[in-house]
Design a protein around this motif. Structure first.
Motif, PDB file in Angstrom:
ATOM      1  N   VAL A   1       0.840  -1.206   0.000  1.00  0.00           N
ATOM      2  CA  VAL A   1       0.000   0.000   0.000  1.00  0.00           C
ATOM      3  C   VAL A   1       0.869   1.247   0.000  1.00  0.00           C
ATOM      4  CG1 VAL A   1      -1.691   1.324   1.326  1.00  0.00           C
ATOM      5  CG2 VAL A   1      -1.944  -1.156   1.118  1.00  0.00           C
ATOM      6  N   CYS A   2       1.899   1.258   0.836  1.00  0.00           N
ATOM      7  CA  CYS A   2       2.821   2.403   0.864  1.00  0.00           C
ATOM      8  C   CYS A   2       3.515   2.583  -0.483  1.00  0.00           C
ATOM      9  CB  CYS A   2       3.876   2.202   1.952  1.00  0.00           C
ATOM     10  SG  CYS A   2       3.293   2.459   3.638  1.00  0.00           S
ATOM     11  N   GLY A   3       3.852   1.464  -1.145  1.00  0.00           N
ATOM     12  CA  GLY A   3       4.514   1.547  -2.435  1.00  0.00           C
ATOM     13  C   GLY A   3       3.623   2.147  -3.509  1.00  0.00           C
ATOM     14  N   CYS A   4       2.366   1.699  -3.568  1.00  0.00           N
ATOM     15  CA  CYS A   4       1.426   2.260  -4.543  1.00  0.00           C
ATOM     16  C   CYS A   4       1.254   3.762  -4.324  1.00  0.00           C
ATOM     17  CB  CYS A   4       0.083   1.558  -4.449  1.00  0.00           C
ATOM     18  SG  CYS A   4       0.100  -0.171  -4.973  1.00  0.00           S
ATOM     19  N   ALA A   5       1.102   4.152  -3.059  1.00  0.00           N
ATOM     20  CA  ALA A   5       0.936   5.572  -2.747  1.00  0.00           C
ATOM     21  C   ALA A   5       2.206   6.356  -3.029  1.00  0.00           C
ATOM     22  CB  ALA A   5       0.525   5.736  -1.285  1.00  0.00           C
ATOM     23  N   SER A   6       3.367   5.750  -2.753  1.00  0.00           N
ATOM     24  CA  SER A   6       4.635   6.443  -2.978  1.00  0.00           C
ATOM     25  C   SER A   6       4.885   6.698  -4.459  1.00  0.00           C
ATOM     26  CB  SER A   6       5.785   5.624  -2.393  1.00  0.00           C
ATOM     27  OG  SER A   6       5.726   5.578  -0.991  1.00  0.00           O
ATOM     28  N   GLY A   7       4.452   5.765  -5.315  1.00  0.00           N
ATOM     29  CA  GLY A   7       4.595   5.991  -6.754  1.00  0.00           C
ATOM     30  C   GLY A   7       3.853   7.230  -7.200  1.00  0.00           C
ATOM     31  N   LEU A   8       2.627   7.394  -6.713  1.00  0.00           N
ATOM     32  CA  LEU A   8       1.839   8.589  -7.016  1.00  0.00           C
ATOM     33  C   LEU A   8       2.470   9.827  -6.398  1.00  0.00           C
ATOM     34  CD1 LEU A   8      -0.849   9.720  -8.185  1.00  0.00           C
ATOM     35  CD2 LEU A   8      -1.873   9.259  -5.950  1.00  0.00           C
ATOM     36  N   LEU A   9       2.922   9.703  -5.157  1.00  0.00           N
ATOM     37  CA  LEU A   9       3.496  10.836  -4.429  1.00  0.00           C
ATOM     38  C   LEU A   9       4.792  11.310  -5.069  1.00  0.00           C
ATOM     39  CD1 LEU A   9       3.722  12.733  -1.988  1.00  0.00           C
ATOM     40  CD2 LEU A   9       4.657  10.814  -0.679  1.00  0.00           C
ATOM     41  N   ASN A  10       5.700  10.390  -5.395  1.00  0.00           N
ATOM     42  CA  ASN A  10       6.986  10.786  -5.968  1.00  0.00           C
ATOM     43  C   ASN A  10       6.820  11.435  -7.336  1.00  0.00           C
ATOM     44  OD1 ASN A  10       8.508   9.897  -3.792  1.00  0.00           O
ATOM     45  ND2 ASN A  10       8.755   7.838  -4.617  1.00  0.00           N
ATOM     46  N   ALA A  11       5.878  10.922  -8.127  1.00  0.00           N
ATOM     47  CA  ALA A  11       5.616  11.545  -9.422  1.00  0.00           C
ATOM     48  C   ALA A  11       5.091  12.965  -9.239  1.00  0.00           C
ATOM     49  CB  ALA A  11       4.621  10.701 -10.218  1.00  0.00           C
ATOM     50  N   GLY A  12       4.208  13.147  -8.254  1.00  0.00           N
ATOM     51  CA  GLY A  12       3.706  14.493  -7.968  1.00  0.00           C
ATOM     52  C   GLY A  12       4.785  15.421  -7.468  1.00  0.00           C
ATOM     53  N   LEU A  13       5.695  14.919  -6.632  1.00  0.00           N
ATOM     54  CA  LEU A  13       6.789  15.747  -6.124  1.00  0.00           C
ATOM     55  C   LEU A  13       7.690  16.212  -7.262  1.00  0.00           C
ATOM     56  CD1 LEU A  13       7.781  13.738  -2.912  1.00  0.00           C
ATOM     57  CD2 LEU A  13       6.853  16.049  -2.979  1.00  0.00           C
ATOM     58  N   ALA A  14       8.054  15.283  -8.132  1.00  0.00           N
ATOM     59  CA  ALA A  14       8.920  15.650  -9.258  1.00  0.00           C
ATOM     60  C   ALA A  14       8.238  16.658 -10.174  1.00  0.00           C
ATOM     61  CB  ALA A  14       9.295  14.390 -10.036  1.00  0.00           C
ATOM     62  N   ARG A  15       6.965  16.488 -10.388  1.00  0.00           N
ATOM     63  CA  ARG A  15       6.202  17.383 -11.271  1.00  0.00           C
ATOM     64  C   ARG A  15       6.064  18.774 -10.668  1.00  0.00           C
ATOM     65  NH1 ARG A  15       0.114  15.658 -13.078  1.00  0.00           N
ATOM     66  NH2 ARG A  15      -0.565  17.594 -14.077  1.00  0.00           N
ATOM     67  N   GLN A  16       5.653  18.838  -9.406  1.00  0.00           N
ATOM     68  CA  GLN A  16       5.401  20.126  -8.766  1.00  0.00           C
ATOM     69  C   GLN A  16       6.686  20.881  -8.436  1.00  0.00           C
ATOM     70  OE1 GLN A  16       2.344  20.448  -9.720  1.00  0.00           O
ATOM     71  NE2 GLN A  16       1.571  21.221  -7.767  1.00  0.00           N
ATOM     72  N   ALA A  17       7.783  20.170  -8.215  1.00  0.00           N
ATOM     73  CA  ALA A  17       9.050  20.845  -7.915  1.00  0.00           C
ATOM     74  C   ALA A  17       9.456  21.775  -9.043  1.00  0.00           C
ATOM     75  CB  ALA A  17      10.145  19.806  -7.665  1.00  0.00           C
ATOM     76  N   VAL A  18       9.172  21.367 -10.280  1.00  0.00           N
ATOM     77  CA  VAL A  18       9.510  22.190 -11.447  1.00  0.00           C
ATOM     78  C   VAL A  18       8.385  23.150 -11.789  1.00  0.00           C
ATOM     79  CG1 VAL A  18      10.034  22.107 -13.915  1.00  0.00           C
ATOM     80  CG2 VAL A  18      11.066  20.443 -12.365  1.00  0.00           C
ATOM     81  N   ALA A  19       7.132  22.698 -11.651  1.00  0.00           N
ATOM     82  CA  ALA A  19       5.987  23.492 -12.092  1.00  0.00           C
ATOM     83  C   ALA A  19       5.679  24.669 -11.177  1.00  0.00           C
ATOM     84  CB  ALA A  19       4.746  22.607 -12.197  1.00  0.00           C
ATOM     85  N   THR A  20       6.179  24.666  -9.947  1.00  0.00           N
ATOM     86  CA  THR A  20       5.789  25.705  -8.989  1.00  0.00           C
ATOM     87  C   THR A  20       6.826  26.813  -8.850  1.00  0.00           C
ATOM     88  OG1 THR A  20       6.707  24.382  -7.171  1.00  0.00           O
ATOM     89  CG2 THR A  20       4.354  24.132  -7.641  1.00  0.00           C
ATOM     90  N   VAL A  21       7.811  26.850  -9.758  1.00  0.00           N
ATOM     91  CA  VAL A  21       8.802  27.927  -9.741  1.00  0.00           C
ATOM     92  C   VAL A  21       8.938  28.469 -11.157  1.00  0.00           C
ATOM     93  CG1 VAL A  21      10.094  27.026  -7.770  1.00  0.00           C
ATOM     94  CG2 VAL A  21      10.699  26.276 -10.067  1.00  0.00           C
ATOM     95  N   PRO A  22       9.457  29.691 -11.311  1.00  0.00           N
ATOM     96  CA  PRO A  22       9.711  30.206 -12.650  1.00  0.00           C
ATOM     97  C   PRO A  22      10.709  29.317 -13.381  1.00  0.00           C
ATOM     98  CG  PRO A  22       9.860  31.953 -11.012  1.00  0.00           C
ATOM     99  CD  PRO A  22       9.773  30.667 -10.260  1.00  0.00           C
ATOM    100  N   GLY A  23      10.644  29.326 -14.717  1.00  0.00           N
ATOM    101  CA  GLY A  23      11.505  28.448 -15.504  1.00  0.00           C
ATOM    102  C   GLY A  23      12.982  28.597 -15.203  1.00  0.00           C
ATOM    103  N   GLY A  24      13.432  29.802 -14.877  1.00  0.00           N
ATOM    104  CA  GLY A  24      14.844  30.025 -14.598  1.00  0.00           C
ATOM    105  C   GLY A  24      15.297  29.469 -13.269  1.00  0.00           C
TER     106      GLY A  24
END
Length: 454
Positions: free
Chosen positions: A352-375
């Motif tokens: 269960v933790c693994g399934c949730a972590s897959g979703l969580l890690n993908a969201g972290l990687a996505r939002q880390a870039v999407a929530t700051v200016p491109g530079g």
């Protein structure tokens, strides 16, 4: 470029998790004391936590491709040292430097991909593959060292990492574009950079020292880190600063950073302590314990890959919130064990933790870039991962204090505490996401970002 970034993340995580698979052999080979063993296992985490944010800031100022290539070169060289040294502290120092090299690659990879392709769907797909590589590396690292340990060839693990780093360095020169100077964020604030690195170094060293059994030294180091933090804050009042202070008032960025912190305090800290429980209380070998933990890390990689097609349709904030809640549910399932206990008792909760972590890690990687200016893409990625590893360092130290001498009863307390941290982080992300209209793409991409100057 995507293949190169994914490979660099994979090998960084293999290096990070590898010592869990042969901790006993490694400690004996290096003639490590109890405190030395703690530092052997924590050393790469220290290197990552201390240098990730600094690496991201440097990359945005001087060029991400340059920092990536330098990180790969440092990663390769430091692993050569790990393969040849025969005592504890040279090995620990080399592992810290391995973390520094890995930080250069991790902090810049997603930023390079974002700069190469600004399409939101492609960024989401890249984040999924990056997340899968992280889970696969954490799963394979301990299994690989365990197999080599059975053959009496533990040093070849570090030889292999050195070869992987060399190949990454060679490919970086061929694959990665060098950004024009006009695309770089700003000149590097050397004073702020120095103070930031020194602050994180003292803070993380103090946290690890608590686990190593040196409370007085830990208190001194913690006091020094507070002074350096104050000095860092004062230094950022100057016109030349490390980053635009507006980034710290941007709610989606804060939400992604808190999610990273919750990941470290929750599942990463709990899984690290679970390895100790499986070996000392359940009676497994470190290799067998790594196989059990693969039910979490391996499932995480598979769950992330399942998101390749559908992940872009799920808003980033939803991925973070649902992932953290799912991890909390899994950790609750992992609690409540008694003596005697079978290793199979932990598998459902880990899945269960693994399934949730897959979703969580993908969201972290996505939002880390999407929530700051491109530079500032590298800075955003680095801040997110710094929060993750700082959370893990704090969480593991708290777990060691909370557990006490009865490991199974202590594990129940640790699992529930980690679940509470995950749930609190989920609530914080949900609260900070109120009113966010662009799914998974923060104001930095939609035109609503405002710097302090504006």
């Amino acid at each position: 470029m995507l293949a190169l970034v994914v490979a660099s993340t994979f090998w960084s995580m293999v290096a990070y998790a590898g010592p869990l698979g042969n901790a006993v052999t490694l400690s004996a080979a290096l003639d490590a004391s109890a405190a030395g063993t703690t530092w052997v296992l924590a050393s790469m985490s220290v290197g990552l936590a201390v240098t990730l944010l600094a690496a991201g800031v440097v990359a945005d100022a001087l060029g991400r491709a340059r920092v990536f290539a330098l990180g790969a070169m440092v990663f390769a060289g430091a692993n050569v040292v790990c393969a040849v040294v025969g005592s504890t502290w040279p090995f620990v120092v080399a592992r810290v430097v391995v973390g520094l090299g890995a930080a250069g690659m991790i902090a810049t990879g997603l930023g390079l991909l974002a700069a190469a392709d600004g399409d939101g769907r492609h960024r989401s797909t890249s984040a999924v593959w990056w997340s899968a590589a992280m889970g696969a590396g954490i799963a394979l690292g301990p299994l690989l060292t365990g197999v080599l340990d059975l053959a009496g060839a533990w040093r070849w693990f570090y030889v292999g990492l050195a070869l992987a780093g060399t190949l990454l360095y060679a490919l970086a020169g061929r694959v990665l574009p060098v950004e024009p100077a006009a695309e770089r964020a700003r000149r590097l604030d050397l004073v702020g950079f120095t103070l930031l690195t020194a602050f994180l170094a003292l803070l993380v060293t103090a946290i690890v020292q608590v686990r190593a059994g040196g409370p007085m030294l830990a208190a001194v180091l913690l006091g020094g880190s507070v002074l350096l933090l104050v000095a860092l804050g004062l230094s950022q009042r100057r016109p030349q600063r490390l980053v635009d202070p507006g980034i710290f008032t941007h709610r989606p960025f804060l939400g992604a950073t808190i999610a990273g912190l919750g990941t470290g305090l929750g599942i990463i800290a709990a899984s690290s302590f679970l390895c100790t429980v499986l070996v000392r209380a359940v009676g497994l070998s470190t290799f067998q314990a790594a196989g059990v933990l693969a039910a979490w890390s391996g499932t995480s990689a598979l769950a992330a890959l399942a998101l390749v097609r559908h992940g872009p349709r799920i808003p980033g904030r939803v991925q973070l919130t649902a992932g953290l809640v799912g991890v909390a549910v899994g950790l609750v399932l992992l609690a409540g064990v008694g003596d005697p206990v079978s290793a199979w008792r932990f598998v459902p909760g880990l899945v269960v933790c693994g399934c949730a972590s897959g979703l969580l890690n993908a969201g972290l990687a996505r939002q880390a870039v999407a929530t700051v200016p491109g530079g500032l893409a590298a800075t955003g990625t680095a801040a997110n991962n710094t929060a993750r590893y700082l959370g893990a360092a704090v969480g593991i130290s708290v777990a060691s204090v909370t557990a006490g001498t009865d490991l199974l009863a202590g594990w129940n307390r640790v699992a529930l505490l980690a679940a509470a941290c995950s749930l609190l982080a989920a609530l914080a992300v949900a609260w900070l996401s109120r009113g966010e209209r662009a799914p998974g793409v923060a104001g930095a991409r939609t035109g609503t970002w405002r710097t302090a100057a504006e």
